[in-house]
Write a protein that holds these residues in place. Structure first.
Motif, short mmCIF file in Angstrom:
data_model
loop_
_atom_site.label_atom_id
_atom_site.label_comp_id
_atom_site.label_asym_id
_atom_site.label_seq_id
_atom_site.Cartn_x
_atom_site.Cartn_y
_atom_site.Cartn_z
N ILE A 147 0.80 -1.00 -0.12
CA ILE A 147 -0.05 -0.02 0.05
C ILE A 147 0.88 1.06 0.12
O ILE A 147 1.82 1.19 0.58
N ILE A 148 0.65 2.19 -0.66
CA ILE A 148 1.16 3.35 -0.89
C ILE A 148 0.31 4.61 -0.76
O ILE A 148 -0.56 4.62 -1.62
N LEU A 149 0.48 5.40 0.22
CA LEU A 149 -0.46 6.50 0.41
C LEU A 149 0.30 7.89 0.74
O LEU A 149 0.55 8.12 1.98
N PRO A 150 1.08 8.27 -0.03
CA PRO A 150 2.23 9.43 0.03
C PRO A 150 1.58 10.68 0.46
O PRO A 150 0.49 11.06 -0.03
N PHE A 151 2.28 11.28 1.41
CA PHE A 151 1.83 12.79 1.86
C PHE A 151 2.37 13.43 0.56
O PHE A 151 1.76 14.50 0.39
N VAL A 152 3.56 13.30 0.40
CA VAL A 152 4.47 14.09 -0.90
C VAL A 152 5.11 13.04 -1.75
O VAL A 152 5.70 11.84 -1.45
N LYS A 165 3.86 16.70 -5.96
CA LYS A 165 2.67 16.72 -5.65
C LYS A 165 2.47 16.17 -4.35
O LYS A 165 3.09 15.31 -3.76
N ALA A 166 1.65 17.13 -3.46
CA ALA A 166 1.38 16.45 -1.93
C ALA A 166 0.15 15.98 -1.86
O ALA A 166 -0.68 16.98 -1.10
N PRO A 167 -0.53 15.03 -2.21
CA PRO A 167 -1.86 14.59 -1.87
C PRO A 167 -2.35 14.52 -0.39
O PRO A 167 -3.35 14.76 -0.29
N GLY A 168 -1.19 14.37 0.36
CA GLY A 168 -1.63 14.14 1.71
C GLY A 168 -2.03 15.48 2.41
O GLY A 168 -2.39 15.30 3.55
N PHE A 169 -1.42 16.38 1.65
CA PHE A 169 -1.89 17.79 2.21
C PHE A 169 -3.04 18.55 1.65
O PHE A 169 -3.07 19.76 1.35
N ALA A 170 -3.98 17.76 1.70
CA ALA A 170 -5.55 18.37 1.12
C ALA A 170 -6.74 17.39 1.78
O ALA A 170 -6.39 16.26 2.02
N ALA A 171 -7.40 18.10 2.23
CA ALA A 171 -8.72 17.37 2.97
C ALA A 171 -9.08 16.35 2.14
O ALA A 171 -9.56 15.40 2.59
N ASP A 172 -9.23 16.38 0.92
CA ASP A 172 -10.05 15.44 0.23
C ASP A 172 -9.07 14.17 0.29
O ASP A 172 -9.59 12.95 -0.10
N PHE A 173 -7.86 14.18 0.40
CA PHE A 173 -7.19 12.98 0.52
C PHE A 173 -7.66 12.13 1.84
O PHE A 173 -7.72 10.95 1.71
N ASP A 174 -7.68 12.68 2.82
CA ASP A 174 -8.16 12.11 4.25
C ASP A 174 -9.61 11.60 3.80
O ASP A 174 -9.89 10.53 4.29
N LYS A 175 -10.57 12.29 3.38
CA LYS A 175 -12.02 11.88 3.15
C LYS A 175 -12.03 10.75 2.30
O LYS A 175 -12.74 9.93 2.59
N SER A 176 -11.01 10.76 1.25
CA SER A 176 -10.98 9.54 0.40
C SER A 176 -10.85 8.19 0.70
O SER A 176 -11.02 7.38 -0.03
N ALA A 234 -4.48 19.60 -3.84
CA ALA A 234 -3.09 19.09 -3.18
C ALA A 234 -2.33 20.15 -3.90
O ALA A 234 -2.19 20.55 -4.79
N PRO A 235 -1.16 20.64 -2.97
CA PRO A 235 -0.05 21.35 -3.62
C PRO A 235 0.55 20.49 -4.95
O PRO A 235 0.64 19.40 -4.45
N MET A 236 0.86 21.36 -5.80
CA MET A 236 1.40 20.66 -7.04
C MET A 236 2.39 21.75 -7.78
O MET A 236 2.10 22.88 -7.84
N ALA A 237 3.42 21.24 -8.22
CA ALA A 237 4.42 21.99 -9.08
C ALA A 237 5.05 21.37 -9.95
O ALA A 237 5.60 19.92 -9.72
N THR A 238 5.58 21.90 -11.41
CA THR A 238 6.46 21.11 -12.21
C THR A 238 7.61 22.06 -12.35
O THR A 238 7.53 23.03 -12.49
#
Length: 243
Positions: A147-152, A165-176, A234-238
């Protein structure tokens, strides 16, 4: 980068206690990426362990009597893992003792400057690592639990680009993480989300989703995302690195 592999065993115990998931609480996190591919990452703050049993996510006891015709709640399959560390607290089933054992194991791993169990499935973490981006970077991750649930996550794209990308730093990550986006532990984790994620770089910023944009600094540019229970993106940058 070898430090990532070394923390997998310790995080396995955290992820597999009753098939629990980890999410951020109050935190401060930073990621510095240089154009020559050097990087440094730090996370200081809380990590919350959430029970993914049906009762933990929905607040409903799956063993309770159901009325005829009443739909059953969705359930999670248990996560199987082979952790190298023993988190059983000498065979005891005491949940608090297991959590204390996990904190002790994490504190011995490279990158974890400290790891303390605060109670109520909450850990205080001080983690930092550095290296070179010659392949992807994830924090945290666990391979033993499949299982992989990365914050960053930092992903290499082509020869000269990286996407952060930091999916763990968004409320939708926790709810999902709850079945079908239902309430319960996922909503509680989302409400606990409170922190900042700071990206600094001297590389070219191709795109980013912080509406105030990047700030100039002596060492390049700086982007700051403030994370709250209302943060849906989620915070994101390229970035474009040097050839």
């Amino acid at each position: 980068m070898r430090g990532l592999a070394r923390i997998a065993g310790a995080l396995a115990g955290l992820l597999t206690l009753s098939a629990c998931l980890v999410t951020p609480g109050q935190f401060e996190s930073s990621l510095d990426i240089r154009a020559d591919r050097r990087f440094a990452f730090a996370y200081k703050g809380e990590i919350l362990a959430s029970d993914t049993s049906p009762a933990g996510w929905t607040g409903v006891d799956p063993d309770a009597d159901m009325q005829d015709g009443e739909a059953a709640e969705p359930t999670f399959l248990p996560v199987a893992a082979q952790a190298e560390e023993d988190f059983s607290a000498n065979g005891a089933d005491d949940d608090d003792a297991q959590m204390q054992a996990i904190a002790a194991a994490l504190s011995r791993e490279k990158g974890f400057r400290s790891a303390r169990y605060l109670g109520d499935h909450t850990f205080a973490i001080d983690y930092a690592t550095s290296g070179r981006l010659d392949h992807a970077f994830l924090f945290p991750f666990n391979i033993d639990a499949q299982i992989i649930l990365p914050f960053v996550a930092v992903e290499l794209r082509g020869d000269d680009k990286v996407r952060v990308k930091a999916p763990g730093f968004a409320a939708d990550f926790d709810k999902s993480q709850g079945p079908g986006g239902l309430g319960g532990a996922g909503d509680k984790a989302a409400k606990a989300l409170n922190g900042r994620f700071i990206l600094t770089t001297d590389a070219q910023i191709i795109s980013q989703n912080q509406e105030e944009g990047a700030q100039d600094t002596p060492g390049g540019q700086r982007i700051v995302w403030t994370v709250t229970p209302l943060s849906s993106d989620a915070p994101m940058a390229t970035l474009r690195l040097a050839p």
